[in-house]
Design an enzyme around this catalytic site. Structure first.
Site, short mmCIF file in Angstrom:
data_model
loop_
_atom_site.label_atom_id
_atom_site.label_comp_id
_atom_site.label_asym_id
_atom_site.label_seq_id
_atom_site.Cartn_x
_atom_site.Cartn_y
_atom_site.Cartn_z
N CYS A 2 -7.80 -1.73 43.84
CA CYS A 2 -8.72 -0.59 43.81
C CYS A 2 -9.58 -0.52 45.07
CB CYS A 2 -9.66 -0.72 42.62
SG CYS A 2 -8.82 -0.91 41.07
N ARG A 27 -4.17 -0.30 50.65
CA ARG A 27 -4.39 -1.35 49.67
C ARG A 27 -3.47 -1.21 48.46
NH1 ARG A 27 -9.51 -3.79 49.64
NH2 ARG A 27 -9.56 -3.65 47.38
N TRP A 74 -5.86 0.84 40.93
CA TRP A 74 -4.62 0.08 40.77
C TRP A 74 -4.69 -0.47 39.36
CZ3 TRP A 74 -3.41 -5.37 40.64
CH2 TRP A 74 -2.07 -5.66 40.87
N ASN A 100 -14.32 -1.78 40.61
CA ASN A 100 -13.19 -2.62 41.02
C ASN A 100 -13.28 -3.91 40.23
OD1 ASN A 100 -12.37 -0.84 42.93
ND2 ASN A 100 -12.90 -2.12 44.70
N GLY A 101 -12.14 -4.53 39.95
CA GLY A 101 -12.17 -5.82 39.25
C GLY A 101 -12.05 -5.64 37.75
N GLU A 479 9.41 -18.14 52.39
CA GLU A 479 8.72 -16.98 52.94
C GLU A 479 9.70 -15.83 53.21
OE1 GLU A 479 5.96 -15.87 52.95
OE2 GLU A 479 5.78 -14.44 54.58
N LYS A 483 9.58 -12.08 51.51
CA LYS A 483 9.54 -10.84 52.31
C LYS A 483 10.62 -9.88 51.82
CE LYS A 483 6.39 -11.00 53.62
NZ LYS A 483 5.44 -12.07 53.67
N GLU A 486 9.85 -8.43 48.17
CA GLU A 486 8.69 -7.55 47.97
C GLU A 486 8.87 -6.18 48.62
OE1 GLU A 486 5.85 -9.96 51.11
OE2 GLU A 486 4.88 -8.82 49.55
N HIS A 502 22.84 -28.31 41.89
CA HIS A 502 22.27 -28.66 40.59
C HIS A 502 22.13 -27.43 39.71
CE1 HIS A 502 21.67 -32.77 41.87
NE2 HIS A 502 21.23 -32.28 43.02
N LYS A 601 -2.60 -5.01 48.46
CA LYS A 601 -2.86 -5.85 49.63
C LYS A 601 -3.75 -7.03 49.31
CE LYS A 601 -2.70 -7.15 53.83
NZ LYS A 601 -1.48 -7.93 54.12
C1 F6R Z 1 3.11 -11.37 50.59
C2 F6R Z 1 1.67 -11.24 50.47
C3 F6R Z 1 0.99 -11.91 49.33
C4 F6R Z 1 -0.30 -12.57 49.81
C5 F6R Z 1 -1.09 -13.16 48.62
C6 F6R Z 1 -2.34 -13.89 49.08
O1 F6R Z 1 3.58 -10.73 51.72
O2 F6R Z 1 1.05 -10.60 51.26
O3 F6R Z 1 1.83 -12.83 48.72
O4 F6R Z 1 0.04 -13.56 50.73
O5 F6R Z 1 -1.44 -12.14 47.75
O6 F6R Z 1 -3.19 -13.04 49.78
P1 F6R Z 1 -4.34 -13.60 50.72
O7 F6R Z 1 -3.69 -14.31 51.85
O8 F6R Z 1 -5.12 -12.40 51.12
O9 F6R Z 1 -5.14 -14.56 49.88
#
Ligand code: F6R
Length: 606
Positions: A2, A27, A74, A100-101, A479, A483, A486, A502, A601
């Site tokens: 949000c 966001r 959101w 928010n929250g 990682e 990527k 997502e 396994h 985000k």
């Molecule tokens: C993946 C991504 C998320 C963040 C995670 C932690 O590309 O962006 O997995 O890494 O939500 O976010 P931060 O680093 O802001 O604590």
């Protein structure tokens, strides 16, 4: 996640609020709305979906007025819909709120309010706040907010207006971030600075447990208990220029291309005479005698933690544990006072990471934050902060912040290793030189996008992609898989290569894509064995390997090359082709790359 914007001043509020919400689109959100005070009432307009749907409504029925609040939602409580979108109001329509929250005790509050005859129009936790305000109001909105906030537990930010006090907005911060933007004869409120950066760069941060009263003349901040707070304003370094796409098709691609510069920025000014972080001042003296390091984080930052663990263990010989913050905070961990906790977070606002960091501190650990956002909640919580200086990261999928985290961790590990007498001057000098060379090396990986575009064509039709590696290459594989899933929505799973037989090998069949990261020389032979196993089952093997590695050509169908570097630093380079592979696959599939579905985000709720 949000987003909140607020405005009081001489301009048409609708314009400022819509502009601010546009700036917060990155966001991620599923509905948006505004409330504007005018002629003794507060009018609301809101719509499910992207901002354009709200704009269409505002075109038909504009909201005149010079004070208002706006929100992008959101969904947490209740599906995305017009009626669950913010702002919410009480039954008279006199009190409106955005939030928010999460209000954790909203069910109990809701049944109490319903018992008292209050009718609810949405499924949100937010609506209880509007009704509480109406009930608590005795002629002063600030007092009503104070009383409502006392009754509503949780981590949230609340912004409220009432038609009975036009020109006044009251905001309360209970963990979720809020800032005040100061202008000439106008004042702004926002959950994030970019929302109002086009209007002002002068900010006040509202801290946890504080209430701000905002009018066109500025903001008065006080604690929940009513104690006035003197807060100095500061000038934000970021402008909205730096948060534009700069000619790239997506923020993600732009941010991937910024990485050579980011590596240099993270290193900038932090190496003196071949020594890393020589000038880092620790609040309580150098933690050379630290017995254990805990790294806590989520998502991509957690993957950075996995790489960090090896760095701390190899360069500083400190036993290091990496824990997902959402697991750590409920696991009653054996964190003691001879430990150092490194909380890693791009945003510095991830609710779980903050909670785990606070827990570690309560247990007596020193808290070190590795974050990208100056003044973020995590930065303010920590004893020491190492900023990554990656600059604003807009794409939901994290790229440049990840690389910056790895560089930051290496600097910290070198510094600790030196204090503990584990890493000698020669080894440190060599690694520092290598760190300096990584900008150019990353730029080389970026120079030719064709291999990634071609490979995207082969991955785009896959239903599952497996990512494998050993040691640090396994962290890179994790990682890479994150990527791809997502942003392309293709199922991707990472595992240590040795784990394949396994269980997962049963899924490898003719044409199954297997992405292998093959940079760790001590484990290289072992990795090749795994590749032969998947090859024998018909897998299509894509390898990320060093330039000049010819052996890999014998088992891999396609090879993505990275320049040679120290194995300890290879995750910094290996991330780049993996990001580009995910990006071009998602692009070919026409995905919403910068704002993938269901993701946000900054995850400021648990
Ligand atoms: C993946 C991504 C998320 C963040 C995670 C932690 O590309 O962006 O997995 O890494 O939500 O976010 P931060 O680093 O802001 O604590």
């Amino acid at each position: 996640m949000c987003g909140i914007v607020g405005y009081v001043g001489p301009r048409p509020a609708q314009e400022v609020l819509v502009h601010g919400l546009r700036r917060l689109e990155y966001r991620g959100y599923d509905s948006a709305g505004l409330a504007v005070a005018h002629n003794g009432s507060v009018a609301i307009s809101k719509a499910e979906g992207k901002l354009d749907r709200l704009l269409a409504r505002l075109e038909e029925a504009p909201l005149p007025g010079r004070a208002g609040i706006g929100h992008t939602r959101w969904a947490t409580h209740g599906a995305p819909s017009d009626r669950n979108a913010h702002p919410h109001s009480d039954n008279t329509g006199d009190f409106v709120v955005v939030h928010n929250g999460i209000v954790e005790n909203f069910r109990a509050l809701r049944s109490e309010l319903e018992g008292a005859g209050v009718g609810f129009r949405s499924e949100t936790d937010t609506e209880v706040l509007a009704h509480l305000l109406a009930l608590e109001y005795e002629g002063d909105l600030k007092e009503a907010v104070r009383r409502a906030v006392r009754r509503a537990s949780g981590a949230y930010a609340l912004v409220a207006m009432t038609s009975r006090e036009p020109g006044r907005i009251v905001a309360a911060r209970m963990i979720s971030p809020l800032v005040v933007g100061l202008g000439e004869g106008e004042t702004f409120l926002a959950s994030d600075m970019p929302a109002v950066l086009d209007y002002t760069r002068e900010f006040l941060i509202i801290e946890d447990g504080e209430i701000a009263e905002v009018t066109r003349d500025g903001a008065r901040i006080e604690t929940l208990e009513g104690r006035p707070v003197e807060r100095r304003s500061f000038t934000a370094e970021w402008d909205n220029e730096s948060v534009q796409k700069a000619g790239f098709a997506h923020f993600m691609l732009k941010e991937i291309h910024e990485q050579p510069e980011v590596i240099a920025r993270t290193l900038g000014g932090r190496i003196h005479g071949g020594k890393a972080l020589a000038d880092l001042s620790w609040a309580e003296g150098d933690p050379a005698d630290v017995q254990k390091i805990w790294i806590t984080a989520c998502g991509t930052a957690y993957h950075a933690g996995l790489v960090g663990r090896t760095m701390f263990e190899r360069l500083a010989a400190v036993p290091t544990e990496v824990a997902y913050a959402h697991e750590l905070r409920y696991s009653n961990p054996l964190i003691g006072d001879r430990s150092l906790t490194l909380a890693v977070s791009q945003s510095g606002e991830t609710a779980d990471t903050l909670a785990a960091a606070k827990l570690a501190r309560r247990r007596g650990s020193r808290l070190l934050a590795l974050t990208n956002v100056v003044g973020s909640s995590l930065a303010r919580e920590a004893d020491e902060v190492l900023y990554t200086w990656a600059g604003p990261e807009i794409s939901v999928a994290s790229t440049k912040a990840y690389l910056a985290m790895l560089v930051g961790e290496c600097l910290l590990a070198l510094r600790l290793g030196r204090s503990r007498g584990v890493t000698g001057p020669d080894q440190e000098r060599k690694l520092v030189e290598e760190l300096h060379s990584l900008s150019d090396k990353a730029a080389r990986v970026l120079a030719d996008q064709d291999p990634f575009r071609l490979l995207a064509g082969e991955l785009a039709g896959a239903s599952s992609v497996y990512y494998i590696g050993r040691g640090l290459d396994y962290a890179s594989a994790m990682e890479g898989a994150l990527k791809l899933k997502e942003i392309s929505y293709i199922h991707a799973e990472a595992m240590p290569a040795g784990e394949l037989k396994h269980g997962t090998l049963a899924l490898v069949d003719e044409g199954t894509p297997v992405v292998a990261v093959a940079t760790q020389q001590n484990l290289y032979g072992k990795l090749l064995l795994s590749l032969q196993e998947v090859k024998a089952r018909g897998a299509m093997v894509i390898a990320v390997a060093y330039e000049g590695d010819e052996e890999i050509d014998l088992v891999a169908d396609r090879v993505l090359r990275v320049p040679r570097t120290a194995d300890l630093l290879s995750p910094i380079l290996a991330a780049v082709p993996l990001q580009l592979l995910a990006y071009h696959t998602a692009r070919l599939l026409g995905r919403d790359i910068d704002q993938p579905r269901n993701l946000a985000k900054s995850v400021t709720v648990e």
